[in-house]
Design an enzyme around this catalytic site. Structure first.
Site, PDB file in Angstrom:
ATOM      1  N   ASP A  63      -1.029  26.779  65.091  1.00 34.57           N
ATOM      2  CA  ASP A  63      -1.452  27.445  66.327  1.00 34.57           C
ATOM      3  C   ASP A  63      -2.863  27.018  66.724  1.00 34.57           C
ATOM      4  O   ASP A  63      -3.816  27.258  65.989  1.00 34.57           O
ATOM      5  CB  ASP A  63      -1.423  28.968  66.134  1.00 34.57           C
ATOM      6  CG  ASP A  63      -0.032  29.474  65.756  1.00 34.57           C
ATOM      7  OD1 ASP A  63       0.934  29.077  66.420  1.00 34.57           O
ATOM      8  OD2 ASP A  63       0.083  30.259  64.795  1.00 34.57           O
ATOM      9  N   ASP A  96      -3.066  22.884  60.463  1.00 33.84           N
ATOM     10  CA  ASP A  96      -2.819  24.220  60.980  1.00 33.84           C
ATOM     11  C   ASP A  96      -1.906  24.025  62.196  1.00 33.84           C
ATOM     12  O   ASP A  96      -1.797  22.913  62.722  1.00 33.84           O
ATOM     13  CB  ASP A  96      -4.158  24.867  61.370  1.00 33.84           C
ATOM     14  CG  ASP A  96      -3.969  26.192  62.065  1.00 33.84           C
ATOM     15  OD1 ASP A  96      -3.203  27.022  61.547  1.00 33.84           O
ATOM     16  OD2 ASP A  96      -4.568  26.400  63.131  1.00 33.84           O
TER      17      ASP A  96
HETATM   18  C1  BG6 Z   1      -1.918  32.065  62.780  1.00 34.31           C
HETATM   19  C2  BG6 Z   1      -2.430  32.387  64.157  1.00 34.31           C
HETATM   20  O1  BG6 Z   1      -1.469  30.747  62.742  1.00 34.31           O
HETATM   21  O2  BG6 Z   1      -0.843  32.929  62.428  1.00 34.31           O
HETATM   22  C3  BG6 Z   1      -2.794  33.854  64.263  1.00 34.31           C
HETATM   23  O3  BG6 Z   1      -3.575  31.585  64.412  1.00 34.31           O
HETATM   24  C4  BG6 Z   1      -1.608  34.717  63.835  1.00 34.31           C
HETATM   25  O4  BG6 Z   1      -3.148  34.137  65.599  1.00 34.31           O
HETATM   26  C5  BG6 Z   1      -1.156  34.312  62.432  1.00 34.31           C
HETATM   27  O5  BG6 Z   1      -1.981  36.088  63.829  1.00 34.31           O
HETATM   28  C6  BG6 Z   1       0.077  35.103  61.973  1.00 34.31           C
HETATM   29  O6  BG6 Z   1       1.163  34.760  62.777  1.00 34.31           O
HETATM   30  P1  BG6 Z   1       2.532  35.549  62.852  1.00 34.31           P
HETATM   31  O7  BG6 Z   1       3.391  34.677  63.726  1.00 34.31           O
HETATM   32  O8  BG6 Z   1       3.065  35.625  61.458  1.00 34.31           O
HETATM   33  O9  BG6 Z   1       2.246  36.885  63.432  1.00 34.31           O
HETATM   34 MG    MG Z   2      -5.025  27.957  64.339  1.00 32.31          MG
END
Ligand code: BG6
Ligand code: MG
Length: 219
Positions: free
Chosen positions: A10, A8
């Site tokens: 984030d 993963d």
């Molecule tokens: C995930 C994050 O990796 O991606 C979430 O942990 C986030 O917090 C999700 O909402 C979607 O991300 P994005 O950048 O497409 O809005």
């Molecule tokens: Mg994450």
């Protein structure tokens, strides 16, 4: 035997989870919706749309158009906040583990729900270390459905049971287990306790240690 790692992004390789949180907090404040750091724990790993719907709850009614606008607004705040991230924003231990895995001949994939994932790994300088990328554009069903990780495994040419997922989110651990993969959870037991192995972070973590812990977990 494990032949692939799916990371993963984030909250695992970099702390962009904090930037996602701040962008949601700003939006929630603007909309007068109750939200805080604690409520944000439930949003880790959750798709953009599902996150917004969780924040809205039944506090207010919004039209589809308003929902789209709020998703775009949050993303603007988020994209602005990651503009200046660089290799120094990799979390401790991340680069070392990526190196060790490569040395050990283990394949590496990204398994992130984010549509910004490619931008982020490029800024972090680790895009060329990925053998496959599964991101917010790869599948329909978001985590906790296993689809994203199954997509990543397929791209790596591996069976689910040969893959290990590293996650900081409850929804991500759930997705890994649903896909028949091994799971390493980063963070608290209350968040990622369902994983085969729980570690506070990747700091000081070596492939050999993970291997040993998985053997214990399998007993
Ligand atoms: C995930 C994050 O990796 O991606 C979430 O942990 C986030 O917090 C999700 O909402 C979607 O991300 P994005 O950048 O497409 O809005
Ligand atoms: Mg994450």
């Amino acid at each position: 035997e494990i032949r692939g790692f799916i990371f993963d992004l984030d909250g695992v390789l970099t702390d962009t989870a904090e930037y996602h949180y701040r962008a949601w907090q700003r939006l929630a404040d603007e909309e007068g919706l109750p939200f805080n750091r604690e409520a944000n724990e439930a949003l880790r790993g959750v798709s953009r749309r599902a996150s917004l719907l969780l924040i809205i709850g039944n506090h207010r009614q919004y039209s589809e158009e308003q929902i789209q606008e709020m998703m775009e607004r949050k993303n603007r705040y988020y994209v602005d906040s990651i503009e200046n991230i660089s290799a120094s924003d990799l979390l401790p231990g991340a680069l070392n583990l990526l190196d060790e895995l490569r040395q050990a001949g283990i394949k590496i994939a990204l398994g992130s729900a984010s549509k910004n994932a490619r931008t982020v790994i490029e800024k972090l300088g680790i895009a060329d270390r990925m053998d496959a990328i599964a991101d917010g554009y790869s599948v329909e069903n978001p985590k906790p459905a296993p689809d994203l990780f199954l997509f990543a495994a397929k791209e790596l040419g591996l069976e689910p049971a040969q893959c290990l997922v590293v996650e900081d989110a409850a929804s991500g651990v759930e997705a890994a287990l649903a896909g028949g993969m091994w799971a390493v959870g980063l963070g608290t037991e209350s968040r990622v306790g369902a994983a085969h192995v729980v570690l506070p972070s990747l700091e000081g973590v070596h492939w050999e240690d993970i291997k040993a812990k998985l053997n214990d977990a399998a007993k």
